[in-house]
Design a protein around this motif. Structure first.
Motif, PDB file in Angstrom:
ATOM      1  N   THR A  24       0.840  -1.204   0.000  1.00 59.23           N
ATOM      2  CA  THR A  24       0.000   0.000   0.000  1.00 59.23           C
ATOM      3  C   THR A  24       0.873   1.251   0.000  1.00 59.23           C
ATOM      4  O   THR A  24       1.943   1.240   0.591  1.00 59.23           O
ATOM      5  CB  THR A  24      -0.924   0.010   1.246  1.00 59.23           C
ATOM      6  OG1 THR A  24      -1.553   1.292   1.343  1.00 59.23           O
ATOM      7  CG2 THR A  24      -0.153  -0.240   2.528  1.00 59.23           C
ATOM      8  N   PRO A  25       0.408   2.323  -0.641  1.00 62.41           N
ATOM      9  CA  PRO A  25       1.163   3.579  -0.555  1.00 62.41           C
ATOM     10  C   PRO A  25       0.862   4.353   0.729  1.00 62.41           C
ATOM     11  O   PRO A  25       1.429   5.410   0.966  1.00 62.41           O
ATOM     12  CB  PRO A  25       0.669   4.364  -1.775  1.00 62.41           C
ATOM     13  CG  PRO A  25      -0.710   3.851  -2.022  1.00 62.41           C
ATOM     14  CD  PRO A  25      -0.733   2.409  -1.570  1.00 62.41           C
ATOM     15  N   LEU A  26      -0.026   3.820   1.551  1.00 59.27           N
ATOM     16  CA  LEU A  26      -0.530   4.560   2.708  1.00 59.27           C
ATOM     17  C   LEU A  26       0.010   4.009   4.015  1.00 59.27           C
ATOM     18  O   LEU A  26       0.617   2.943   4.072  1.00 59.27           O
ATOM     19  CB  LEU A  26      -2.056   4.470   2.755  1.00 59.27           C
ATOM     20  CG  LEU A  26      -2.819   5.065   1.580  1.00 59.27           C
ATOM     21  CD1 LEU A  26      -4.270   4.617   1.619  1.00 59.27           C
ATOM     22  CD2 LEU A  26      -2.730   6.585   1.605  1.00 59.27           C
ATOM     23  N   ALA A  33      -1.449  17.337   4.710  1.00 59.20           N
ATOM     24  CA  ALA A  33      -0.604  16.176   4.417  1.00 59.20           C
ATOM     25  C   ALA A  33      -1.404  15.057   3.745  1.00 59.20           C
ATOM     26  O   ALA A  33      -0.937  13.924   3.660  1.00 59.20           O
ATOM     27  CB  ALA A  33       0.045  15.671   5.700  1.00 59.20           C
ATOM     28  N   GLY A  34      -2.612  15.368   3.278  1.00 63.46           N
ATOM     29  CA  GLY A  34      -3.415  14.386   2.535  1.00 63.46           C
ATOM     30  C   GLY A  34      -4.050  13.328   3.414  1.00 63.46           C
ATOM     31  O   GLY A  34      -4.390  12.244   2.943  1.00 63.46           O
ATOM     32  N   GLY A  35      -4.230  13.653   4.690  1.00 58.10           N
ATOM     33  CA  GLY A  35      -4.727  12.641   5.621  1.00 58.10           C
ATOM     34  C   GLY A  35      -6.197  12.780   5.933  1.00 58.10           C
ATOM     35  O   GLY A  35      -6.810  13.825   5.696  1.00 58.10           O
ATOM     36  N   GLU A  36      -6.771  11.727   6.456  1.00 55.30           N
ATOM     37  CA  GLU A  36      -8.109  11.807   7.026  1.00 55.30           C
ATOM     38  C   GLU A  36      -8.077  11.099   8.372  1.00 55.30           C
ATOM     39  O   GLU A  36      -7.192  10.294   8.645  1.00 55.30           O
ATOM     40  CB  GLU A  36      -9.148  11.183   6.100  1.00 55.30           C
ATOM     41  CG  GLU A  36      -8.982   9.692   5.924  1.00 55.30           C
ATOM     42  CD  GLU A  36     -10.229   9.047   5.320  1.00 55.30           C
ATOM     43  OE1 GLU A  36     -11.075   9.747   4.774  1.00 55.30           O
ATOM     44  OE2 GLU A  36     -10.323   7.811   5.411  1.00 55.30           O
ATOM     45  N   THR A  93      -5.328   7.985   8.447  1.00 57.51           N
ATOM     46  CA  THR A  93      -4.614   7.350   7.342  1.00 57.51           C
ATOM     47  C   THR A  93      -4.103   8.462   6.441  1.00 57.51           C
ATOM     48  O   THR A  93      -4.783   9.463   6.234  1.00 57.51           O
ATOM     49  CB  THR A  93      -5.487   6.401   6.487  1.00 57.51           C
ATOM     50  OG1 THR A  93      -6.552   7.159   5.930  1.00 57.51           O
ATOM     51  CG2 THR A  93      -6.042   5.256   7.293  1.00 57.51           C
ATOM     52  N   PRO A 105      -0.714   9.396   3.184  1.00 56.91           N
ATOM     53  CA  PRO A 105       0.380   8.839   2.384  1.00 56.91           C
ATOM     54  C   PRO A 105       1.558   8.498   3.307  1.00 56.91           C
ATOM     55  O   PRO A 105       1.901   9.279   4.198  1.00 56.91           O
ATOM     56  CB  PRO A 105       0.728   9.979   1.425  1.00 56.91           C
ATOM     57  CG  PRO A 105      -0.542  10.781   1.310  1.00 56.91           C
ATOM     58  CD  PRO A 105      -1.172  10.700   2.657  1.00 56.91           C
ATOM     59  N   ALA A 106       2.158   7.321   3.079  1.00 61.33           N
ATOM     60  CA  ALA A 106       3.137   6.810   4.040  1.00 61.33           C
ATOM     61  C   ALA A 106       4.276   7.793   4.302  1.00 61.33           C
ATOM     62  O   ALA A 106       4.740   7.925   5.439  1.00 61.33           O
ATOM     63  CB  ALA A 106       3.689   5.480   3.543  1.00 61.33           C
ATOM     64  N   ASN A 110       4.179  10.811   4.660  1.00 61.71           N
ATOM     65  CA  ASN A 110       3.767  11.936   5.506  1.00 61.71           C
ATOM     66  C   ASN A 110       3.423  11.516   6.937  1.00 61.71           C
ATOM     67  O   ASN A 110       2.775  12.259   7.676  1.00 61.71           O
ATOM     68  CB  ASN A 110       2.558  12.644   4.884  1.00 61.71           C
ATOM     69  CG  ASN A 110       2.885  13.241   3.521  1.00 61.71           C
ATOM     70  OD1 ASN A 110       4.061  13.322   3.148  1.00 61.71           O
ATOM     71  ND2 ASN A 110       1.874  13.650   2.790  1.00 61.71           N
ATOM     72  N   THR A 133       3.505  13.835  10.191  1.00 62.11           N
ATOM     73  CA  THR A 133       2.444  14.785  10.541  1.00 62.11           C
ATOM     74  C   THR A 133       1.461  14.146  11.528  1.00 62.11           C
ATOM     75  O   THR A 133       1.056  14.767  12.516  1.00 62.11           O
ATOM     76  CB  THR A 133       1.709  15.269   9.270  1.00 62.11           C
ATOM     77  OG1 THR A 133       2.581  16.165   8.569  1.00 62.11           O
ATOM     78  CG2 THR A 133       0.431  16.018   9.618  1.00 62.11           C
ATOM     79  N   PHE A 186       3.925  14.929  -1.804  1.00 65.53           N
ATOM     80  CA  PHE A 186       3.088  13.962  -2.522  1.00 65.53           C
ATOM     81  C   PHE A 186       3.907  13.270  -3.576  1.00 65.53           C
ATOM     82  O   PHE A 186       4.551  13.899  -4.392  1.00 65.53           O
ATOM     83  CB  PHE A 186       1.864  14.662  -3.116  1.00 65.53           C
ATOM     84  CG  PHE A 186       0.888  15.001  -2.046  1.00 65.53           C
ATOM     85  CD1 PHE A 186      -0.038  14.068  -1.629  1.00 65.53           C
ATOM     86  CD2 PHE A 186       0.943  16.236  -1.399  1.00 65.53           C
ATOM     87  CE1 PHE A 186      -0.918  14.356  -0.598  1.00 65.53           C
ATOM     88  CE2 PHE A 186       0.069  16.526  -0.371  1.00 65.53           C
ATOM     89  CZ  PHE A 186      -0.862  15.588   0.034  1.00 65.53           C
ATOM     90  N   ASN A 232      -4.742  19.098  -1.205  1.00 64.97           N
ATOM     91  CA  ASN A 232      -3.952  18.017  -0.600  1.00 64.97           C
ATOM     92  C   ASN A 232      -4.848  16.944  -0.001  1.00 64.97           C
ATOM     93  O   ASN A 232      -4.567  15.754  -0.106  1.00 64.97           O
ATOM     94  CB  ASN A 232      -3.017  18.567   0.472  1.00 64.97           C
ATOM     95  CG  ASN A 232      -1.881  19.362  -0.130  1.00 64.97           C
ATOM     96  OD1 ASN A 232      -1.832  19.539  -1.342  1.00 64.97           O
ATOM     97  ND2 ASN A 232      -0.975  19.837   0.698  1.00 64.97           N
ATOM     98  N   GLY A 279      -4.934  13.045  -1.169  1.00 66.15           N
ATOM     99  CA  GLY A 279      -4.886  11.921  -0.225  1.00 66.15           C
ATOM    100  C   GLY A 279      -6.044  10.960  -0.465  1.00 66.15           C
ATOM    101  O   GLY A 279      -5.868   9.744  -0.532  1.00 66.15           O
ATOM    102  N   ARG A 286      -6.283   6.903  -1.626  1.00 68.39           N
ATOM    103  CA  ARG A 286      -7.130   5.914  -0.965  1.00 68.39           C
ATOM    104  C   ARG A 286      -8.057   5.189  -1.957  1.00 68.39           C
ATOM    105  O   ARG A 286      -8.427   4.037  -1.753  1.00 68.39           O
ATOM    106  CB  ARG A 286      -7.958   6.574   0.155  1.00 68.39           C
ATOM    107  CG  ARG A 286      -7.142   6.826   1.424  1.00 68.39           C
ATOM    108  CD  ARG A 286      -7.977   7.443   2.542  1.00 68.39           C
ATOM    109  NE  ARG A 286      -8.033   8.888   2.444  1.00 68.39           N
ATOM    110  CZ  ARG A 286      -7.096   9.727   2.905  1.00 68.39           C
ATOM    111  NH1 ARG A 286      -6.039   9.252   3.516  1.00 68.39           N
ATOM    112  NH2 ARG A 286      -7.207  11.021   2.764  1.00 68.39           N
ATOM    113  N   ASP A 299      -6.240   2.012  -3.058  1.00 71.13           N
ATOM    114  CA  ASP A 299      -5.553   1.221  -2.053  1.00 71.13           C
ATOM    115  C   ASP A 299      -6.214  -0.141  -1.874  1.00 71.13           C
ATOM    116  O   ASP A 299      -7.167  -0.292  -1.124  1.00 71.13           O
ATOM    117  CB  ASP A 299      -5.526   1.984  -0.719  1.00 71.13           C
ATOM    118  CG  ASP A 299      -4.719   1.205   0.310  1.00 71.13           C
ATOM    119  OD1 ASP A 299      -3.737   0.563  -0.078  1.00 71.13           O
ATOM    120  OD2 ASP A 299      -5.101   1.234   1.496  1.00 71.13           O
TER     121      ASP A 299
END
Lengths: 411, 428
Positions: free
Chosen positions: A23-25, A71-74, A89, A91-92, A94, A97, B14, B359, B363, B367, B370
């Motif tokens: 996974t990229p996450l 940072a593209g997270g949720e 979760t 991107p890995a 990041n 953060t 990214f 961003n 993200g 997902r 994934d």
């Protein structure tokens, strides 16, 4: 098989890592061993209100969500009667953060008065949305105090009284934080595209200097064994009658726990289950019926919940439920048992295709005593025999251990 | 340790994505496309069989959903109980879904049991028996559930909303009434099945650990009848005609919250403006940090949650704000929703906020890809519209390049407040 590595920081924070390079996450999960069961009976709903406040800014960071979104997270969080769980979760690459944000709110909150004031209102709206403004929404508000007389499971995570939420003060918030939000009362688990060594290094960097604090007292009075049937009648403006039968069951680490979990699947877990086949499809007494367990750390409940077809009485419905359970005890076969074990296997394998499930699962089992149980649970379920099922039905699913609500439709 | 600066966010970036792979396409039984997504580490299979057989394809509101449900209730070889027991014995899960446009059956199974569980599905699709006793039971039980749902302010508002924006007789606007349960018969279901569950009206998506064996099982065993009628085409579609009245109120006594819906019909996924509209929507109400959440929840505490969405049907889309708010805050909440929509049109949004939205969306984008289960959902969301994975590449480019001025322009183009419908269910 979910491989993982485990470590512990000097301040007592446990760190668990599962590396998944497909996974990229990365998923970051922080579990605090505090839930509604740790609340003062005069200040219920506090663990959950507190979960809301954890997003209102920490000592060095004014906003939790904004940097994470950058940072593209949720992220999300939930509170149960046993735990409070936070997760992100992203991107890995990041991951820092998430660790920065989680470590700062473990270090200290900003204790912002505006946040307290707003979140009190938000929680009251949540209470209305989930419990008051839905047909049958208040069942659990009544079932808990019926089934528990001593143990703090007698109130819901949302709280026993709106006044407990509106009356929450900043001093109470601070006291709760220092009592429970302690690194040695927490588990950090990470799953995703990162090596264990890298996580241990980053966990040390961000969480290592958080001081160890003394955690509150965990000794809870166990709920005594129930010896007689308890009943409650509720009348509401709803379209159809509902019956709830809840049996006390043993705690999470008890030898009978998994057997009772299996019984709930056999009796009311899906379209081939006994209650569904007999009472929905054949006798047509219920339009819906299911059974499930609450899955608590301390003594929990096996719950049977069904909505009656108009024209049938509560006593008919109740008798039919008990006769299906007795029939299960008398006629359980190995094939039927294999069926629910196979279903458990599918649920487990599918569940662990998701890194967040793996991270939160590892943290949960570590809280129970050993993260390694994530890999052995299924084998334990496989060992359950028809004899175990018979014994547990006889011992736990008896009328004198039942808490029964007749939820009557006034319309 | 003292050198640690907790005030500053750690660096983030990214990665560059690889080109998104199109699923492999195999033709089954002469004309059924099977899209193969071979990914992941576990021995799992998800097989989704999709038919253009949604509720819009019949004049009776309930025909489509009950045809789909009844496939699990009996075949010429198995009764309802046998189907349920066999699927459960192999630990498989089955989901039936029916929307306005499509109906599907989705099988979740361990790879080692694929042959066994797939055989049950083919039996269901080739030899359904539509048994009368099960039909009356399922119909009555769904009716009971319908009655309970009808009691919820959220459901009342959602139904009224579709009726006023599309028109109450339109295929995307009309809703089932309680009386529909009494007028549905088995003949309608059988006819619907024969007309639409056919090989020229079907596609499949399979994802997980997909071996050559699994593919050959499908190739050798999946057949469907040819339909007598021709496939329905977009040309037959009649464009929606919304209600002339914009504001609608459905009173309900004794409620502690009101449900609010504000919105209108817009373009759908097939239109080049759609990604832009999605971004405008995200800023307004599409994520936790959105303007609606910041204002109505985090600042004012009016609600536990409020959001907005842009949704596609096959021929048209719609935009909606939806939430449940404290009854005493109903009027104030509606005012704040309009205020936030107008603010998007009257102000150029700060670059910092737009960067955060971009961003966040990038993200989300990761997902979407994934794991096999996520990729299959992601592909399903485009293949139904005749699109392919390049849709997502385009979407990503729009996210990367959109400017604050464009956000304002698209908000003006699509969300003019005078064009919006408002439905409130509860107390004002």
């Amino acid at each position: 098989m979910i491989n993982f590595e485990k470590s512990e920081l000097k301040n007592g924070l446990k760190v668990i890592v599962h590396s998944d390079l497909t996974t990229p996450l990365v998923a970051v999960n922080v579990l605090y061993k505090v839930g509604a069961r740790n609340e003062n009976p005069e200040r219920t709903g506090f663990a959950h209100l507190f979960e809301h406040l954890m997003f209102g800014g920490s000592v060095n960071i004014p906003s939790f969500d904004e940097p994470l979104q950058l940072a593209g997270g949720e992220n999300n969080a939930f509170t149960t009667n046993d735990i409070t769980n936070y997760h992100e979760t992203l991107p890995a690459g990041n991951i820092e953060t998430a660790l920065w944000l989680e470590s700062d709110r473990m270090l200290e909150l900003s204790f912002n008065p505006k946040s307290l004031e707003t979140q009190r209102n938000v929680v009251i709206e949540e209470y209305r949305q989930r419990y008051l403004n839905q047909p049958y929404g208040d069942i659990w508000l009544h079932l808990r105090p019926l089934a528990y007389k001593v143990h703090p499971y007698r109130w819901a995570t949302i709280g026993a009284d709106e006044a407990h939420i509106t009356g929450a003060t900043m001093d109470m918030v601070k006291e709760f934080f220092y009592k429970w939000y302690n690194p040695s009362n927490a588990i950090l688990s990470v799953a995703g595209n990162i090596s264990p060594g890298e996580v241990f290094k980053l966990a040390g960097k961000w969480f290592g200097d958080i001081p160890r604090r003394e955690t509150g007292n965990f000794n809870l009075t166990p709920e005594p064994v129930q010896t007689e049937t308890r009943r409650l009648m509720l009348e509401r403006n709803v379209p159809a009658d509902v019956i709830v039968v809840a049996f006390q069951m043993p705690e999470r680490m008890h030898k009978d726990y998994k057997t009772i979990d299996i019984i709930s699947d056999l009796s009311g877990g899906g379209k081939s289950s006994r209650l569904f086949r007999s009472l929905v499809m054949e006798k047509k007494i219920f339009s819906e019926i299911e059974s499930y367990i609450t899955g608590n750390i301390d003594k929990g409940l096996l719950v049977v919940e069904g909505r009656l077809i108009p024209g049938f009485s509560f006593s008919e419905a109740e008798n039919e439920i008990f006769s299906v359970i007795e029939d299960l005890r008398l006629t359980i076969s190995e094939t039927e048992l294999d069926k629910v074990k196979n279903k458990a296997e599918t649920t487990t394998v599918f569940g662990y295709t998701d890194i967040l499930n793996k991270a939160s699962g590892l943290a949960y089992f570590e809280m129970l005593g050993d993260a390694g149980m994530i890999n052995t649970e299924l084998e334990e379920y496989r060992k359950i025999t028809a004899g175990d099922i018979k014994y547990c039905i006889g011992n736990y699913l008896r009328i004198t251990n039942a808490n029964i609500i007749h939820y009557k439709a006034l319309k | 340790m003292s050198s640690l600066n907790r005030k500053i966010q750690p660096d983030y970036c990214f990665m560059n994505f690889d080109e998104i792979k199109q699923p492999e396409k195999i033709i089954i039984s002469g004309e059924i496309p099977l899209y193969v997504i071979n990914a992941g580490t576990e021995d799992i299979v998800k097989l989704q069989i999709i038919f253009d057989a949604g509720s819009k394809s019949d004049s009776h509101n309930l025909t489509a959903v009950f045809t789909n449900l009844m496939l699990c209730e009996g075949t010429k070889n198995r009764d309802s109980k046998t189907i349920a027991e066999e699927l459960d014995y192999y630990g498989a899960y089955l989901q039936n879904n029916c929307s306005r446009d499509f109906a599907d059956i989705t099988l979740f199974t361990l790879g080692k049991y694929f042959a066994k569980t797939f055989e049950i599905i083919t039996d269901m699709l080739n030899n359904p028996s539509f048994p009368a006793d099960e039909f009356s039971t399922v119909l009555n039980n769904k009716k009971q559930k319908f009655i309970v749902d009808e009691d919820k302010v959220r459901i009342k508002a959602a139904k009224k909303f579709s009726e006023v924006i599309f028109g109450s007789g339109h295929v995307y606007g009309r809703n089932a009434r309680i009386s529909c349960f009494g007028s549905l018969g088995l003949q309608q279901l059988k006819g619907f099945f024969k007309r639409l569950y056919s090989k020229n009206n079907c596609r499949m998506i399979i994802s997980g650990n997909i071996t050559a064996d699994i593919i050959s099982i499908i190739e050798n065993n999946f057949f469907l009848a040819e339909s007598e009628s021709v496939r329905e085409e977009g040309g037959l579609y009649e464009k929606s005609q919304g209600c002339s009245e914009k504001k609608h109120f459905i009173p309900k006594d004794g409620v502690s919250q009101s449900a609010i819906r504000i919105g209108k019909t817009v373009v759908n996924k097939n239109h080049p403006d759609y990604p832009y509209l999605q971004i405008v929507n995200t800023v307004l109400g599409g994520y936790f940090g959105s303007r609606l959440m910041a204002n109505l929840r985090e600042d004012k505490g009016y609600t536990y949650g409020i959001g907005s969405a842009v949704v596609s049907h096959l021929h048209e889309g719609y935009f909606t704000v939806a939430g449940e708010v404290g009854a005493i805050n109903t009027v104030d909440s509606a005012r704040e929703i309009y205020y936030e929509i107008e603010r998007l049109q009257n102000e150029i949004m700060p670059l910092e906020e737009l960067d955060r939205v971009k961003n966040y969306m990038l993200g989300e984008y990761i997902r979407l890809f994934d794991g096999p289960l996520a990729v299959s959902e992601t592909f399903r969301a485009v293949v139904d519209y005749g699109l392919d994975m390049s849709y997502y590449t385009t979407f990503r480019d729009v996210i990367n390049n959109i400017t604050p001025e464009q956000v304002r322009d698209f908000a003006c183009k699509y969300l003019d407040v005078s064009s919006l419908y408002e439905v409130i269910s509860g107390k004002c």
